[in-house]
Design a protein around this motif. Structure first.
Motif, mmCIF file in Angstrom:
data_model
loop_
_atom_site.group_PDB
_atom_site.id
_atom_site.type_symbol
_atom_site.label_atom_id
_atom_site.label_comp_id
_atom_site.label_asym_id
_atom_site.label_seq_id
_atom_site.Cartn_x
_atom_site.Cartn_y
_atom_site.Cartn_z
ATOM 1 N N THR A 16 2.876 11.241 10.894
ATOM 2 C CA THR A 16 1.685 10.396 10.742
ATOM 3 C C THR A 16 1.440 10.183 9.263
ATOM 4 O O THR A 16 1.268 11.150 8.507
ATOM 5 C CB THR A 16 0.454 11.044 11.398
ATOM 6 O OG1 THR A 16 0.702 11.272 12.777
ATOM 7 C CG2 THR A 16 -0.750 10.134 11.242
ATOM 8 N N ARG A 17 1.424 8.925 8.858
ATOM 9 C CA ARG A 17 1.149 8.556 7.473
ATOM 10 C C ARG A 17 -0.181 7.813 7.396
ATOM 11 O O ARG A 17 -0.568 7.111 8.333
ATOM 12 C CB ARG A 17 2.259 7.680 6.890
ATOM 13 C CG ARG A 17 3.482 8.457 6.461
ATOM 14 C CD ARG A 17 4.494 7.582 5.738
ATOM 15 N NE ARG A 17 5.529 8.391 5.133
ATOM 16 C CZ ARG A 17 5.475 8.882 3.904
ATOM 17 N NH1 ARG A 17 4.426 8.595 3.135
ATOM 18 N NH2 ARG A 17 6.446 9.630 3.430
ATOM 19 N N VAL A 18 -0.861 7.967 6.266
ATOM 20 C CA VAL A 18 -2.161 7.348 6.038
ATOM 21 C C VAL A 18 -2.065 6.465 4.793
ATOM 22 O O VAL A 18 -1.547 6.891 3.754
ATOM 23 C CB VAL A 18 -3.267 8.403 5.874
ATOM 24 C CG1 VAL A 18 -4.603 7.747 5.578
ATOM 25 C CG2 VAL A 18 -3.370 9.272 7.115
ATOM 26 N N ALA A 19 -2.546 5.232 4.927
ATOM 27 C CA ALA A 19 -2.585 4.281 3.817
ATOM 28 C C ALA A 19 -3.984 3.671 3.753
ATOM 29 O O ALA A 19 -4.626 3.461 4.792
ATOM 30 C CB ALA A 19 -1.528 3.194 3.965
ATOM 31 N N ARG A 20 -4.428 3.370 2.563
ATOM 32 C CA ARG A 20 -5.779 2.857 2.372
ATOM 33 C C ARG A 20 -5.755 1.788 1.304
ATOM 34 O O ARG A 20 -5.076 1.928 0.281
ATOM 35 C CB ARG A 20 -6.729 3.990 1.973
ATOM 36 C CG ARG A 20 -8.197 3.590 1.858
ATOM 37 C CD ARG A 20 -9.030 4.797 1.460
ATOM 38 N NE ARG A 20 -10.433 4.451 1.306
ATOM 39 C CZ ARG A 20 -11.320 4.474 2.289
ATOM 40 N NH1 ARG A 20 -10.936 4.836 3.494
ATOM 41 N NH2 ARG A 20 -12.585 4.153 2.076
ATOM 42 N N GLY A 21 -6.489 0.695 1.541
ATOM 43 C CA GLY A 21 -6.530 -0.389 0.567
ATOM 44 C C GLY A 21 -7.377 -1.545 1.055
ATOM 45 O O GLY A 21 -8.000 -1.497 2.124
ATOM 46 N N GLY B 109 6.749 3.620 1.626
ATOM 47 C CA GLY B 109 6.899 5.064 1.732
ATOM 48 C C GLY B 109 7.548 5.546 3.010
ATOM 49 O O GLY B 109 7.636 6.754 3.231
ATOM 50 N N LEU B 110 8.000 4.652 3.880
ATOM 51 C CA LEU B 110 8.623 5.074 5.135
ATOM 52 C C LEU B 110 10.039 5.574 4.872
ATOM 53 O O LEU B 110 10.763 5.013 4.050
ATOM 54 C CB LEU B 110 8.656 3.912 6.128
ATOM 55 C CG LEU B 110 7.306 3.269 6.470
ATOM 56 C CD1 LEU B 110 7.503 2.159 7.478
ATOM 57 C CD2 LEU B 110 6.338 4.304 7.012
ATOM 58 N N TRP C 68 0.844 -1.187 0.000
ATOM 59 C CA TRP C 68 0.000 0.000 0.000
ATOM 60 C C TRP C 68 0.882 1.241 0.000
ATOM 61 O O TRP C 68 1.794 1.360 0.806
ATOM 62 C CB TRP C 68 -0.909 0.032 1.228
ATOM 63 C CG TRP C 68 -1.969 -1.022 1.250
ATOM 64 C CD1 TRP C 68 -2.146 -2.045 0.365
ATOM 65 C CD2 TRP C 68 -2.997 -1.168 2.235
ATOM 66 N NE1 TRP C 68 -3.213 -2.811 0.717
ATOM 67 C CE2 TRP C 68 -3.764 -2.296 1.854
ATOM 68 C CE3 TRP C 68 -3.346 -0.465 3.376
ATOM 69 C CZ2 TRP C 68 -4.855 -2.729 2.607
ATOM 70 C CZ3 TRP C 68 -4.432 -0.879 4.130
ATOM 71 C CH2 TRP C 68 -5.180 -2.010 3.733
ATOM 72 N N ALA C 69 0.574 2.168 -0.878
ATOM 73 C CA ALA C 69 1.281 3.443 -0.890
ATOM 74 C C ALA C 69 0.725 4.327 0.228
ATOM 75 O O ALA C 69 -0.487 4.389 0.437
ATOM 76 C CB ALA C 69 1.135 4.131 -2.237
ATOM 77 N N SER C 70 1.603 4.991 0.951
ATOM 78 C CA SER C 70 1.200 5.838 2.072
ATOM 79 C C SER C 70 1.457 7.296 1.740
ATOM 80 O O SER C 70 2.326 7.627 0.928
ATOM 81 C CB SER C 70 1.950 5.448 3.348
ATOM 82 O OG SER C 70 3.341 5.588 3.166
ATOM 83 N N THR C 71 0.698 8.164 2.400
ATOM 84 C CA THR C 71 0.810 9.610 2.214
ATOM 85 C C THR C 71 1.066 10.266 3.557
ATOM 86 O O THR C 71 0.378 9.961 4.542
ATOM 87 C CB THR C 71 -0.469 10.185 1.587
ATOM 88 O OG1 THR C 71 -0.747 9.502 0.363
ATOM 89 C CG2 THR C 71 -0.319 11.677 1.318
#
Length: 321
Positions: free
Chosen positions: A28-33, A45-46, A11-14
């Protein structure tokens, strides 16, 4: 097959929010899937500068999912090189923006100088003319006009100086990125990155995609306050502006993220203090120690090895010669 591909790619994170402390920052990163059948998700993405021991993950939303395990893994892949041509074009564009901002600032400063140089000039007096009365009202109206005009021009100059500072910052960042990309020589064709492996439980597949929030600490980020007090002559009050200068070398782009500031130290221990018990009532003397104490643990086995060795051998005496 689709779940296996999604699990392999991750999952790509933002980056959503950053809290900058006195030393370090909490990101704080957000990922969705969609969660695969085994409940294990790989979030990419870390940054490489993150502290692996500070990683925390939570499942957002009301789909019943909860995080049971989170750990950090190192992933390897082909190294990619950043296009130096696009970076150079961006640097040249920001250089033109900076030059235009500087020209507007200088032009506004020139207008302020011209306005401040305005002075009332009485007409020349001819020989033999009687003395004229001083037009005090006209002079006062001119002074009020100049004060209002200078106030508006000074406010515009402040805005242009702030615009120039932002243009200088953007140009410095673009120049640094272009310099690093043009002088970077890759040592090999393999690049490593950090991946968060999150295991979820209780996922309701009918509820749709799951949103994950990852928090981690990174060093290399500081901030410093700056105060600016503005007061104009003749006014009863002023304006106090608090600004913060943030500097970071975490390897992440903080453009467009929610930013918060804290004066605490991110690495300082915050253990709860141990509170001593209190006895309420009439004070009594402390009991006298009895001098007896419990025997230490394992005392019975202290001579077990000696007893297991058997009887002690009898020494043989030599006969007299």
């Amino acid at each position: 097959m689709k779940s296996e591909v999604a699990q392999t790619q991750g999952w790509a994170s933002t980056l959503d929010a950053v809290v900058v402390y006195a030393q370090g920052a909490l990101c704080t990163r957000v990922a969705r899937g969609t969660v695969p059948a085994d409940g294990r998700v790989r979030v990419t993405g870390l940054p490489r500068s993150m502290d692996p021991g500070s990683l925390r993950a939570t499942a957002a939303g009301g789909n019943g999912a909860r995080v049971t395990e989170v750990r950090v893994e190192v992933a390897a892949g082909p190294a990619g090189t950043e296009d130096t041509g696009s970076l150079r074009r961006e640097m040249e564009r920001l250089r033109d923006v900076h030059a235009a901002a500087r020209a507007r600032r200088d032009r506004q400063a020139g207008l302020i100088g011209e306005t401040a140089a305005l002075r009332p000039v009485p007409p020349a007096r001819e020989p033999g003319d009687p003395p004229r009365a001083t037009p005090a009202d006209a002079w006062l109206r001119l002074a009020a006009f100049l004060d209002a005009r200078l106030r508006a021009q000074q406010h515009r100059l402040t805005e242009l100086e702030e615009e120039l500072r932002r243009a200088e910052h953007d140009l410095a960042v673009a120049t640094d990125r272009w310099t690093r990309a043009s002088t970077d020589v890759p040592s090999d064709d393999i690049a490593t990155s950090l991946v968060a492996v999150v295991t979820l439980d209780g996922v309701d597949t009918a509820a749709g995609p799951v949103e994950l929030e990852l928090q981690y600490g990174v060093p290399g980020a500081v901030w410093a306050p700056a105060y600016r007090l503005t007061h104009r002559r003749g006014e009863d009050g002023g304006t106090l502006v608090l600004r913060a200068s943030v500097a970071q070398r975490t390897g992440e782009d903080w453009t467009g993220v929610r930013l918060a500031l804290a004066t605490a130290d991110l690495r300082r221990r915050t253990d709860l203090p141990k509170l001593r018990s209190l006895r309420l009532g009439r004070r009594q003397p402390a009991p006298t120690p009895s001098g007896w104490r419990e025997p230490p643990a394992g005392l019975a086995d202290l001579f077990s090895g000696y007893d297991a060795a058997g009887p002690r051998p009898v020494p043989v005496r030599a006969a007299p010669g």
